[in-house]
Every structure is written in C-alpha cells, then in structure tokens.
Enzyme design. Structure first.
Site, PDB file in Angstrom:
ATOM      1  N   LYS A   1       0.828  -1.207   0.000  1.00 37.05           N
ATOM      2  CA  LYS A   1       0.000   0.000   0.000  1.00 37.05           C
ATOM      3  C   LYS A   1       0.864   1.259   0.000  1.00 37.05           C
ATOM      4  CE  LYS A   1      -3.779  -2.370   2.349  1.00 37.05           C
ATOM      5  NZ  LYS A   1      -4.433  -2.673   3.627  1.00 37.05           N
TER       6      LYS A   1
ATOM      7  N   GLN B   1      -4.353  -1.383   9.913  1.00 42.38           N
ATOM      8  CA  GLN B   1      -4.201  -2.715   9.335  1.00 42.38           C
ATOM      9  C   GLN B   1      -4.687  -3.794  10.297  1.00 42.38           C
ATOM     10  OE1 GLN B   1      -3.095  -3.455   6.153  1.00 42.38           O
ATOM     11  NE2 GLN B   1      -3.698  -5.539   6.643  1.00 42.38           N
TER      12      GLN B   1
ATOM     13  N   ASP C   1     -11.353   3.175   4.490  1.00 40.78           N
ATOM     14  CA  ASP C   1     -11.759   1.772   4.432  1.00 40.78           C
ATOM     15  C   ASP C   1     -13.272   1.620   4.328  1.00 40.78           C
ATOM     16  OD1 ASP C   1      -9.648  -0.035   4.303  1.00 40.78           O
ATOM     17  OD2 ASP C   1      -9.193   0.145   6.429  1.00 40.78           O
TER      18      ASP C   1
END
Length: 310
Positions: A54, A98, A124
C-alpha cells in the site's frame, strides 16, 4: 471451454491511470498531495507485506503515505490515542488501521478503533456513519474490496442488473457491503454463510457468484451454474503440500511456484471451476490489486471532500 479471465490487475491499472490526473490537480490546488496514514500494530508478516504494498502504490500514485507503527505490546488505549492524533492531522486525509490487531487488545478492538476514526478520513469505509450511508445508497467512501469487485464486473461487461447474485460470506468488511453494492445496482442478492441450508444448491442458481470466506478451494464445480461469472475474493497462504497437490494437477504451474517458495496464495474457488464458469477472477491477480486501487481512489475522494471540492 475455459472461463473468460476477469483481469483485476488490468482494471486496477485503469483506475490508477484515471485517478492520477485528479491527484496532480489536487496537489497543485492544495499545495500538498492527498495524504494517507497507515497504522501497523505488531509485526505480523502478512500485514507487513500488505502495508508495504500500500505504501509503494500510494507513492507511485502521487499520494503521501506515512507509516505509523506500534509494538505488539501496545495497549488499545495507545492505538486509540494514535487514531485521535491522526484525526486532528491536517496532512492526512485518510486513516487505515491494518488488521488483524494483536489478540491482547480484545475481541472488539477493531470495532472500537473503526468507531473512533473520523468518518471523513475513513478510507476503508468501515465507520458506522459510512456504512449507514452505504445502506441508503449515498456513500462516498465505501469498503475498498467490494467497490473493487463492482469496478471489475462493470468494466468487464458482466451484467449486474437483473442478475441473481450470491455472496458467500457475511463479514462487515466484504460480505455485507458487497451485497449492498450489488443490490443498489439492481441485482437480486442472496447472502450465504455457515448456517445456509444446501449451500451448493443456492450457489448453483446464481448468475453471479462471489466468495469471500478464506477457505482454499471451497467452491467446487457443482457450486457453479454453467456460464456464471465467479469472483474469488478469498486469499489464504497455503504451506501444506498435500493441500496444494489436491487443488492443482501435476502439470499446473502453481505447483512449480509452491516448490520454489514453499507457500502459495490460494483462493476460495477450486481450479476445476474454470471448466464450467463463464468468467472467473484469478487468485492472485484478481481482486487484490483492485482493493489497493480503490484505497487510492478513496483517499483522493476524502481529500477533495475535506478541502470542500467535488
């Protein structure tokens, strides 16, 4: 006849190419690039790889991406304090924590963390405010993986409206938002789970089958209606040679990869499904690249919204 390939890597590259001019325009206008903060707690090997990917992708796309680390001994209060600081940061438009978090933080740690992220920075799409907007079909920040699946289907000319869609898995991260996104595009949607009666029969009625349960090779040929489109969201790191032998025949290149590396990323869909499906996404190279592409796109959207733009 082999199934048509649903090439997630190619679609992800299209999305990134389309996003880059808007990133450059925002940077010129705002005097800074869109910024993302990635939070990693502990040293889980898979998480390290995901976060590294990422960070690399964000840099290539012209975004700022900062890694914030906490040791695996950190308390939940430490993580919540870090999220609070990032909520107040003018340089960061997105916050991504994460998963998984260390077990010592408690079973509800992820939900508690998602709840305190500023909804405007929730790239997200997991905050209750953004989930509620998704339910009402007015979300601007939706979960990245399901959003990527929609992009894959639409850009690959797979019909959604009027189709019978089955989603295997009811997680908050993939299954539920996936069902909502399909419903908003006029599919008739069934969500299946561990208590679903006659799961193969339910799946075999689907024009569009999406699996997101993390069970290697679970979806077999008899789960699939001939000609159906199948999207494999599951990714599992397999180190069991016997399982690899059961999934892939002796001539499969995947066995050669396993022999070299001692591990293999495997999806939920058994390779035999390629002989009956009309279209099929691979693992790897299917949904994974799309998740990262949609994260970059969501970061740009969050930056523009915070700046009062489109």
């Amino acid at each position: 006849m082999a199934a048509r390939l649903l090439d997630g890597a190619a679609v992800a590259q299209q999305i990134r190419a389309e996003t880059r001019p808007a990133v450059d325009a925002f940077t010129a206008r705002a005097g800074r690039p869109p910024g993302n903060a990635l939070v990693l707690v502990g040293n889980d090997a898979a998480s390290e790889l995901y976060v590294g990917s990422k960070l690399k992708s964000a840099g290539e796309a012209g975004l700022r991406a900062d890694l914030e680390r906490l040791p695996d001994t950190a308390a939940l209060a430490d993580l919540l304090a870090l999220v609070d600081r990032l909520n107040r940061s003018d340089a960061h438009d997105g916050i991504l924590v994460q998963s998984p978090l260390p077990a010592a933080m408690g079973e509800d740690a992820e939900r508690r963390v998602f709840d305190v992220i500023d909804p405007r920075k929730d790239v997200d799409g997991f905050h209750p405010v953004n989930v509620g907007r998704l339910v009402q079909n007015r979300a601007t920040l939706a979960a990245c993986t399901p959003s990527g699946v929609i992009e894959l289907l639409e850009r690959s000319n797979v019909p959604i409206a009027g189709s019978r869609a089955v989603v295997i898995g009811r997680s908050d991260i993939v299954g539920k938002p996936m069902a909502l996104l399909l419903l908003h595009r006029h599919a008739t949607v069934t969500v299946c789970h561990s208590k679903t009666a006659d799961l193969p029969g339910v799946c075999a009625a689907a024009d569009l089958l999406i699996s997101a349960i993390g069970r290697p090779g679970f979806v077999r040929r008899h789960f699939v209606k001939p000609g159906a489109a199948v999207v494999d969201v599951g990714t599992t790191q397999v180190t069991d040679a016997a399982l690899v032998d059961r999934l892939f025949d002796a001539a499969s290149p995947r066995r050669q990869v396993f022999a070299r590396r001692g591990a293999l990323v495997v999806g939920d869909v058994h390779p035999e499904v390629a002989g009956v499906a009309g279209a099929l996404s691979p693992v790897p190279g299917g949904v994974g690249p799309l998740t990262i592409a949609m994260l970059l796109k969501n970061t740009l959207i969050a930056a523009e919204q915070r700046a009062g733009g489109a």
